[in-house]
Design a protein around this motif. Structure first.
Motif, PDB file in Angstrom:
ATOM      1  N   PHE A   1       0.719  -1.203  -0.139  1.00  0.00           N
ATOM      2  CA  PHE A   1       0.150   0.017  -0.025  1.00  0.00           C
ATOM      3  C   PHE A   1       0.870   1.183   0.041  1.00  0.00           C
ATOM      4  O   PHE A   1       2.051   1.253   0.566  1.00  0.00           O
TER       5      PHE A   1
ATOM      6  N   ASP B   1      -3.566   5.421  -2.538  1.00  0.00           N
ATOM      7  CA  ASP B   1      -4.062   4.037  -3.024  1.00  0.00           C
ATOM      8  C   ASP B   1      -5.689   3.976  -2.906  1.00  0.00           C
ATOM      9  O   ASP B   1      -5.929   4.281  -1.581  1.00  0.00           O
TER      10      ASP B   1
ATOM     11  N   VAL C   1      -8.750   1.570  -1.747  1.00  0.00           N
ATOM     12  CA  VAL C   1      -8.646   0.267  -1.060  1.00  0.00           C
ATOM     13  C   VAL C   1      -9.952   0.120  -0.723  1.00  0.00           C
ATOM     14  O   VAL C   1     -10.824   0.792  -0.546  1.00  0.00           O
ATOM     15  N   SER C   2     -10.387  -1.429  -0.703  1.00  0.00           N
ATOM     16  CA  SER C   2     -11.645  -1.754  -0.145  1.00  0.00           C
ATOM     17  C   SER C   2     -11.225  -2.308   1.275  1.00  0.00           C
ATOM     18  O   SER C   2     -10.060  -2.838   1.376  1.00  0.00           O
ATOM     19  N   TYR C   3     -12.122  -2.292   2.213  1.00  0.00           N
ATOM     20  CA  TYR C   3     -11.727  -2.923   3.444  1.00  0.00           C
ATOM     21  C   TYR C   3     -13.258  -3.171   4.298  1.00  0.00           C
ATOM     22  O   TYR C   3     -14.470  -2.860   3.937  1.00  0.00           O
TER      23      TYR C   3
ATOM     24  N   LEU D   1      -7.658  -5.135   4.291  1.00  0.00           N
ATOM     25  CA  LEU D   1      -7.319  -4.077   3.254  1.00  0.00           C
ATOM     26  C   LEU D   1      -6.940  -4.725   1.857  1.00  0.00           C
ATOM     27  O   LEU D   1      -6.390  -5.788   1.785  1.00  0.00           O
ATOM     28  N   ASN D   2      -7.689  -4.315   0.686  1.00  0.00           N
ATOM     29  CA  ASN D   2      -7.142  -4.842  -0.647  1.00  0.00           C
ATOM     30  C   ASN D   2      -7.063  -3.608  -1.471  1.00  0.00           C
ATOM     31  O   ASN D   2      -7.904  -2.730  -1.471  1.00  0.00           O
ATOM     32  N   LEU D   3      -6.099  -3.620  -2.527  1.00  0.00           N
ATOM     33  CA  LEU D   3      -6.026  -2.518  -3.446  1.00  0.00           C
ATOM     34  C   LEU D   3      -7.210  -2.747  -4.382  1.00  0.00           C
ATOM     35  O   LEU D   3      -7.547  -4.076  -4.796  1.00  0.00           O
TER      36      LEU D   3
ATOM     37  N   GLU E   1      -3.672  -1.254 -10.678  1.00  0.00           N
ATOM     38  CA  GLU E   1      -4.114  -0.645  -9.382  1.00  0.00           C
ATOM     39  C   GLU E   1      -4.501   0.871  -9.722  1.00  0.00           C
ATOM     40  O   GLU E   1      -3.670   1.300 -10.267  1.00  0.00           O
TER      41      GLU E   1
ATOM     42  N   SER F   1      -4.495   4.342  -8.294  1.00  0.00           N
ATOM     43  CA  SER F   1      -3.994   5.312  -7.310  1.00  0.00           C
ATOM     44  C   SER F   1      -3.902   6.722  -7.739  1.00  0.00           C
ATOM     45  O   SER F   1      -4.119   7.060  -8.802  1.00  0.00           O
TER      46      SER F   1
END
Length: 80
Positions: free
Chosen positions: A37, A41, A43-45, A59-61, A69, A71
């Motif tokens: 990270f 960025d 992210v999903s979470y 957390l995931n990009l 990805e 950003s």
């Protein structure tokens, strides 16, 4: 899953802050300094409630359809 942008990340102590799409700020913890990270960025979470407030976990990009990805930092990964 919720979406947000990493607005602060200190890899030395392993703490960061996500600004969610509603404008709230949510803390998260990273296990390693080698985390993928970066600030800005997307992210999903998931959210957990702890004594001191909300905490982001898992957390995931967020990945674009064509495999890159997202950003918002031009110095990091850029989706063209």
């Amino acid at each position: 899953m919720r979406l947000g942008i990493i607005i602060s990340l200190n890899k030395t102590i392993g703490i960061g802050i996500i600004k969610d799409l509603n404008g709230g700020k949510i803390r998260f913890h990273v296990e390693s300094a080698d985390t993928p990270f970066f600030v800005h960025d997307l992210v999903s979470y998931e959210i957990y409630v702890i004594e001191s407030g909300l905490f982001a976990v898992n957390l995931n990009l967020v990945i674009a359809e064509y495999g890159k990805e997202y950003s918002f930092n031009p110095k990091n990964k850029i989706v063209n």
